[in-house]
Design an enzyme around this catalytic site. Sequence first.
Site, PDB file in Angstrom:
ATOM      1  N   GLY A  10       0.816  -1.225   0.000  1.00 32.26           N
ATOM      2  CA  GLY A  10       0.000   0.000   0.000  1.00 32.26           C
ATOM      3  C   GLY A  10       0.839   1.260   0.000  1.00 32.26           C
ATOM      4  N   HIS A  41       8.986  28.706  13.142  1.00 29.16           N
ATOM      5  CA  HIS A  41       8.268  29.498  14.152  1.00 29.16           C
ATOM      6  C   HIS A  41       7.439  28.578  15.038  1.00 29.16           C
ATOM      7  CE1 HIS A  41       9.668  32.827  11.744  1.00 29.16           C
ATOM      8  NE2 HIS A  41       9.318  32.097  10.708  1.00 29.16           N
ATOM      9  N   LYS A  50      -7.482  -2.916  14.806  1.00 29.37           N
ATOM     10  CA  LYS A  50      -8.685  -3.028  13.953  1.00 29.37           C
ATOM     11  C   LYS A  50      -9.626  -4.082  14.550  1.00 29.37           C
ATOM     12  CE  LYS A  50      -6.105  -1.987   9.677  1.00 29.37           C
ATOM     13  NZ  LYS A  50      -5.658  -2.525   8.352  1.00 29.37           N
TER      14      LYS A  50
END
Length: 478
Positions: free
Chosen positions: A247, A364, A467
């Site tokens: 994937g 920053h 899951k």
Amino acid sequence: MTSSGVPANAANTPPHECAAWAKLAAHADASREESIAQLFADDPRRGAQFVARAPGLALDYSRQRIGALGLRLLEQLAAERGFAEWRRALFAGERINTTENRAARHTALRAGDAAPAEVKRTLARMRELAAQLAGVRRIVHLGTGGSDLGPRLVCDALAEQARIEVRFAANLDPLDLARALAGAEPASTLVVVASKTFTTQETLANARAAKAWLGGRGRVIAITANESAARAFGAAEVLPMWDWVGGRYSLWSAVGFSALAALGADTFDALLAGASDMDRHFQDAPLEKNVPVLLALLGVWNVNFLGAATHCVLAYAHALRLLPAYLQQLEMESNGKGVDREGRAVAYATAPVLWGGEGTVSQHSFHQLLHQGTQVVPADFIVAGVSPELDANAEAQARALAFGTDDPALPAHRRHRGNRPSSTLRLEKLDARNLGCLLAAYEHKAFTQGVIWNINSFDQWGVELGKRLADGILKTRS
Ligand code: F6P
């Protein structure tokens, strides 16, 4: 290929038992007091020499805390780990993803004329479909992880070239999809459902909701290795994926369809060509001049011998703001492993926590810690010649990290100890080809580190428990 998936001729000594590992540990000890500033002082040619070039980009690693001896020992470690044989096995399509008994053939997706027939057929179908999108004003791409991060990065990086708006939804939170659909009309919307397994909860939930929103108008294209599930879902068109594509390595496949459709086939071809350039460089360049290998070995040096726990990627181009998120999955899902190829608990660190941001915005925000914090965070600066001001800031940050300022006249809170390592990856310019090249470089970095750490970089079993538990909890609550 041996039973444990090690290429036949690859040595298989665990890294920490390799002779080079012991020498590297001794060298790290012996050079602990040596600073980057000292390394430059001792070798005035360092700035010019510690550079490696590949098509479209150059890697400047002169501000890493390492000298010629350390680099030679890292190359020796790669040799002892059988790197060349593993690289041959990768490109030969051998089943190096042993726990899933699969090859990792993402390079075949960008092999051009040498690509497998099914890859060429799919690319041709992608181009055909993209040419049939008259009237489509928005593409809504549904997917998560590797089925989202790659196309999302490419579409964002090259958005100025887009001829169709693309919006992405990856989260289970319905707000994500609602925002992706906001202001769109079903009749002029193409929904792309990308899921290799076509079982991913988030993507299926979003796909069902999007299908309901379309109300039979508009179109749905599915991209998956699970064609029957996509057909059952009712996708008009299914573009194939294959189990030999991971994937997080799938941007180059039909998962990239939304990018091709929005940016044009030529742009997608350029992305593939850039990655293919890097594949050739990775295969042919000697280790000491090989960009992905150097990125990998310097990472191993920083993690295993200098004790860094995290790695920061600073993209000095607004168009690359999504790069750190993409690399987080690529590197941490690939090498966030604690068990080696033989099933032993590893006795050494593997992938660092990868994080990052967009330069100069990050200056920053968290650069305070990079400069004066107690954690030494090795960094990659990605510059692309966007503007002299942006490049000057990246250069300034890298110098401040490396050399600091130890002026005794300054109060302690204003001193910088420096000696904080970084590399600079310089793209000749930010376009599809160089972006492809850059991403492929990091893919091969992850692969090379997996070889050094003797882990399987192509599975991700660690994501399954969460899951299953979520499914269980849902069942008990429904
Ligand atoms: O849960 C992690 C993961 O499996 C990733 O490896 C993958 O990229 C993502 O989920 C999406 O999976 P799929 O494409 O099968 O929906």
